[in-house]
Write a protein that holds these residues in place. Structure first.
Motif, PDB file in Angstrom:
ATOM      1  N   THR A   5       0.827  -1.188   0.000  1.00  0.00           N
ATOM      2  CA  THR A   5       0.000   0.000   0.000  1.00  0.00           C
ATOM      3  C   THR A   5       0.873   1.253   0.000  1.00  0.00           C
ATOM      4  O   THR A   5       1.910   1.290   0.648  1.00  0.00           O
ATOM      5  CB  THR A   5      -0.885   0.007   1.266  1.00  0.00           C
ATOM      6  OG1 THR A   5      -1.601  -1.214   1.327  1.00  0.00           O
ATOM      7  CG2 THR A   5      -1.840   1.168   1.276  1.00  0.00           C
ATOM      8  N   VAL A   6       0.416   2.287  -0.711  1.00  0.00           N
ATOM      9  CA  VAL A   6       1.076   3.585  -0.626  1.00  0.00           C
ATOM     10  C   VAL A   6       0.652   4.177   0.713  1.00  0.00           C
ATOM     11  O   VAL A   6      -0.526   4.395   0.967  1.00  0.00           O
ATOM     12  CB  VAL A   6       0.665   4.512  -1.791  1.00  0.00           C
ATOM     13  CG1 VAL A   6       1.285   5.890  -1.623  1.00  0.00           C
ATOM     14  CG2 VAL A   6       1.063   3.910  -3.114  1.00  0.00           C
ATOM     15  N   LEU A   7       1.605   4.413   1.584  1.00  0.00           N
ATOM     16  CA  LEU A   7       1.321   4.836   2.947  1.00  0.00           C
ATOM     17  C   LEU A   7       1.560   6.340   3.084  1.00  0.00           C
ATOM     18  O   LEU A   7       2.694   6.788   3.253  1.00  0.00           O
ATOM     19  CB  LEU A   7       2.206   4.052   3.915  1.00  0.00           C
ATOM     20  CG  LEU A   7       1.835   4.064   5.382  1.00  0.00           C
ATOM     21  CD1 LEU A   7       0.425   3.530   5.606  1.00  0.00           C
ATOM     22  CD2 LEU A   7       2.815   3.208   6.167  1.00  0.00           C
ATOM     23  N   THR A   8       0.486   7.123   2.976  1.00  0.00           N
ATOM     24  CA  THR A   8       0.612   8.575   3.097  1.00  0.00           C
ATOM     25  C   THR A   8       0.134   9.077   4.451  1.00  0.00           C
ATOM     26  O   THR A   8       0.494  10.172   4.865  1.00  0.00           O
ATOM     27  CB  THR A   8      -0.177   9.298   1.980  1.00  0.00           C
ATOM     28  OG1 THR A   8      -1.531   8.873   2.028  1.00  0.00           O
ATOM     29  CG2 THR A   8       0.425   8.995   0.615  1.00  0.00           C
ATOM     30  N   LYS A   9      -0.660   8.293   5.137  1.00  0.00           N
ATOM     31  CA  LYS A   9      -1.130   8.664   6.482  1.00  0.00           C
ATOM     32  C   LYS A   9      -0.610   7.635   7.461  1.00  0.00           C
ATOM     33  O   LYS A   9      -0.847   6.445   7.291  1.00  0.00           O
ATOM     34  CB  LYS A   9      -2.658   8.711   6.523  1.00  0.00           C
ATOM     35  CG  LYS A   9      -3.200   9.016   7.906  1.00  0.00           C
ATOM     36  CD  LYS A   9      -4.390   9.916   7.845  1.00  0.00           C
ATOM     37  CE  LYS A   9      -5.004  10.174   9.194  1.00  0.00           C
ATOM     38  NZ  LYS A   9      -4.181  10.807  10.170  1.00  0.00           N
ATOM     39  N   LEU A  10       0.100   8.099   8.458  1.00  0.00           N
ATOM     40  CA  LEU A  10       0.628   7.210   9.488  1.00  0.00           C
ATOM     41  C   LEU A  10      -0.280   7.325  10.705  1.00  0.00           C
ATOM     42  O   LEU A  10      -0.458   8.422  11.244  1.00  0.00           O
ATOM     43  CB  LEU A  10       2.065   7.593   9.848  1.00  0.00           C
ATOM     44  CG  LEU A  10       3.060   7.562   8.688  1.00  0.00           C
ATOM     45  CD1 LEU A  10       4.421   8.068   9.138  1.00  0.00           C
ATOM     46  CD2 LEU A  10       3.182   6.162   8.125  1.00  0.00           C
ATOM     47  N   GLY A  30       9.924   6.758  25.103  1.00  0.00           N
ATOM     48  CA  GLY A  30      10.700   6.920  26.329  1.00  0.00           C
ATOM     49  C   GLY A  30      12.064   7.498  26.041  1.00  0.00           C
ATOM     50  O   GLY A  30      12.175   8.644  25.639  1.00  0.00           O
ATOM     51  N   ASP A  31      13.123   6.691  26.225  1.00  0.00           N
ATOM     52  CA  ASP A  31      14.473   7.198  25.945  1.00  0.00           C
ATOM     53  C   ASP A  31      14.886   6.943  24.495  1.00  0.00           C
ATOM     54  O   ASP A  31      16.023   7.159  24.116  1.00  0.00           O
ATOM     55  CB  ASP A  31      15.502   6.610  26.913  1.00  0.00           C
ATOM     56  CG  ASP A  31      15.621   5.100  26.824  1.00  0.00           C
ATOM     57  OD1 ASP A  31      14.728   4.459  26.218  1.00  0.00           O
ATOM     58  OD2 ASP A  31      16.600   4.551  27.349  1.00  0.00           O
ATOM     59  N   GLN A  32      13.930   6.466  23.695  1.00  0.00           N
ATOM     60  CA  GLN A  32      14.175   6.232  22.274  1.00  0.00           C
ATOM     61  C   GLN A  32      13.058   6.884  21.460  1.00  0.00           C
ATOM     62  O   GLN A  32      11.981   7.182  21.972  1.00  0.00           O
ATOM     63  CB  GLN A  32      14.204   4.728  21.978  1.00  0.00           C
ATOM     64  CG  GLN A  32      15.284   3.982  22.729  1.00  0.00           C
ATOM     65  CD  GLN A  32      15.145   2.468  22.587  1.00  0.00           C
ATOM     66  OE1 GLN A  32      14.063   1.939  22.351  1.00  0.00           O
ATOM     67  NE2 GLN A  32      16.254   1.776  22.764  1.00  0.00           N
ATOM     68  N   LEU A  33      13.343   7.095  20.191  1.00  0.00           N
ATOM     69  CA  LEU A  33      12.351   7.607  19.253  1.00  0.00           C
ATOM     70  C   LEU A  33      12.221   6.629  18.098  1.00  0.00           C
ATOM     71  O   LEU A  33      13.178   5.923  17.761  1.00  0.00           O
ATOM     72  CB  LEU A  33      12.766   8.975  18.702  1.00  0.00           C
ATOM     73  CG  LEU A  33      12.887  10.121  19.694  1.00  0.00           C
ATOM     74  CD1 LEU A  33      13.486  11.353  19.020  1.00  0.00           C
ATOM     75  CD2 LEU A  33      11.538  10.458  20.299  1.00  0.00           C
ATOM     76  N   LEU A  34      11.051   6.591  17.502  1.00  0.00           N
ATOM     77  CA  LEU A  34      10.815   5.792  16.310  1.00  0.00           C
ATOM     78  C   LEU A  34      10.531   6.762  15.169  1.00  0.00           C
ATOM     79  O   LEU A  34       9.550   7.511  15.212  1.00  0.00           O
ATOM     80  CB  LEU A  34       9.633   4.844  16.519  1.00  0.00           C
ATOM     81  CG  LEU A  34       9.312   3.916  15.358  1.00  0.00           C
ATOM     82  CD1 LEU A  34      10.444   2.905  15.156  1.00  0.00           C
ATOM     83  CD2 LEU A  34       7.993   3.204  15.589  1.00  0.00           C
ATOM     84  N   LEU A  35      11.407   6.800  14.175  1.00  0.00           N
ATOM     85  CA  LEU A  35      11.225   7.641  12.996  1.00  0.00           C
ATOM     86  C   LEU A  35      10.623   6.789  11.899  1.00  0.00           C
ATOM     87  O   LEU A  35      11.184   5.750  11.537  1.00  0.00           O
ATOM     88  CB  LEU A  35      12.563   8.200  12.511  1.00  0.00           C
ATOM     89  CG  LEU A  35      13.162   9.385  13.248  1.00  0.00           C
ATOM     90  CD1 LEU A  35      13.477   9.069  14.691  1.00  0.00           C
ATOM     91  CD2 LEU A  35      14.406   9.864  12.535  1.00  0.00           C
ATOM     92  N   VAL A  36       9.478   7.219  11.371  1.00  0.00           N
ATOM     93  CA  VAL A  36       8.770   6.451  10.352  1.00  0.00           C
ATOM     94  C   VAL A  36       8.628   7.316   9.107  1.00  0.00           C
ATOM     95  O   VAL A  36       8.062   8.413   9.162  1.00  0.00           O
ATOM     96  CB  VAL A  36       7.381   5.995  10.847  1.00  0.00           C
ATOM     97  CG1 VAL A  36       6.713   5.111   9.805  1.00  0.00           C
ATOM     98  CG2 VAL A  36       7.481   5.268  12.186  1.00  0.00           C
ATOM     99  N   TYR A  96       3.562  -2.340   8.833  1.00  0.00           N
ATOM    100  CA  TYR A  96       3.702  -1.005   8.245  1.00  0.00           C
ATOM    101  C   TYR A  96       5.084  -0.401   8.498  1.00  0.00           C
ATOM    102  O   TYR A  96       5.574   0.389   7.699  1.00  0.00           O
ATOM    103  CB  TYR A  96       2.623  -0.072   8.798  1.00  0.00           C
ATOM    104  CG  TYR A  96       1.242  -0.584   8.487  1.00  0.00           C
ATOM    105  CD1 TYR A  96       0.693  -0.421   7.223  1.00  0.00           C
ATOM    106  CD2 TYR A  96       0.502  -1.268   9.448  1.00  0.00           C
ATOM    107  CE1 TYR A  96      -0.568  -0.917   6.919  1.00  0.00           C
ATOM    108  CE2 TYR A  96      -0.760  -1.755   9.156  1.00  0.00           C
ATOM    109  CZ  TYR A  96      -1.288  -1.578   7.892  1.00  0.00           C
ATOM    110  OH  TYR A  96      -2.522  -2.075   7.591  1.00  0.00           O
ATOM    111  N   LEU A  97       5.692  -0.775   9.612  1.00  0.00           N
ATOM    112  CA  LEU A  97       6.984  -0.205   9.990  1.00  0.00           C
ATOM    113  C   LEU A  97       8.160  -0.861   9.271  1.00  0.00           C
ATOM    114  O   LEU A  97       9.207  -0.238   9.104  1.00  0.00           O
ATOM    115  CB  LEU A  97       7.190  -0.344  11.507  1.00  0.00           C
ATOM    116  CG  LEU A  97       6.190   0.384  12.395  1.00  0.00           C
ATOM    117  CD1 LEU A  97       6.442   0.045  13.862  1.00  0.00           C
ATOM    118  CD2 LEU A  97       6.239   1.880  12.152  1.00  0.00           C
TER     119      LEU A  97
END
Length: 190
Positions: A5-10, A30-36, A96-97
């Protein structure tokens, strides 16, 4: 399993949204970030209605390549791009990730983008037309759109909030924002 799928909305309701950009969204773990990275397309700071299939995966893999490439020379914030290494709360979203996300150490945000230009295009062209320079760097007269510059130039920009345009700034303004030592370091590494 990789979704096509083209993922334009997260939309990951179980994750705390920290910041949303034109293409990437950042979640606080928390002490980490998830960049998507989404498949959204941003041109001149405007988000287009159609996405590009797999764009987010390509952006993430290009970033991973460069983080791996400089790993022996520079410390960086990347922990992993493998969803198997991500915290438990991300598990419902792994489909998705996968391939489009990076788990990183939480660091202090520097709201300046370091841009090295070799051609006179985009916002640089607009600056040049108005002032004969880009970000305070004087250029020869008579340049045309998309001409190569005599040599690459460092042209910082202040990162804008979602929906706003990044603002070209001079190196002196960058020093005011983040200090001379950090400006010098970022310019040397650009």
């Amino acid at each position: 399993m990789m979704t096509q799928t083209v993922l334009t909305k997260l939309d990951f309701p179980g994750l705390k949204l920290f910041k949303e950009g034109k293409v990437r969204s950042v979640y606080d773990l928390g002490d980490q970030l998830l960049l998507v990275a989404s498949d959204r397309v941003s041109a001149f700071d405007c988000i287009l209605s159609e996405g590009i299939p797999q764009k987010g995966r390509v952006l993430t893999q290009v970033s991973k390549f460069w983080f791996d490439f400089v790993e022996s020379t520079f410390d960086h914030h990347l922990i992993s791009t493998d969803v198997a290494d991500f915290p438990e709360e991300t598990k419902p979203y792994h489909e998705y990730l996968e391939g489009r996300s990076m788990l990183v150490k939480k660091t202090d945000l520097i709201e300046v983008e370091c841009v090295v230009r070799g051609y006179i295009v985009g916002s640089g062209w607009k600056d040049y037309q108005a002032t004969g320079s880009i970000c305070g760097v004087s250029l020869p007269s008579g340049l045309r759109l998309a001409d190569p510059l005599p040599e690459p130039i460092f042209t910082p920009a202040r990162k804008a909030a979602f929906g706003d345009h990044d603002e070209n700034i001079s190196e002196a303004e960058m020093v005011e924002l983040i200090g001379e030592p950090l400006t010098k370091t970022l310019k040397e590494k650009s």
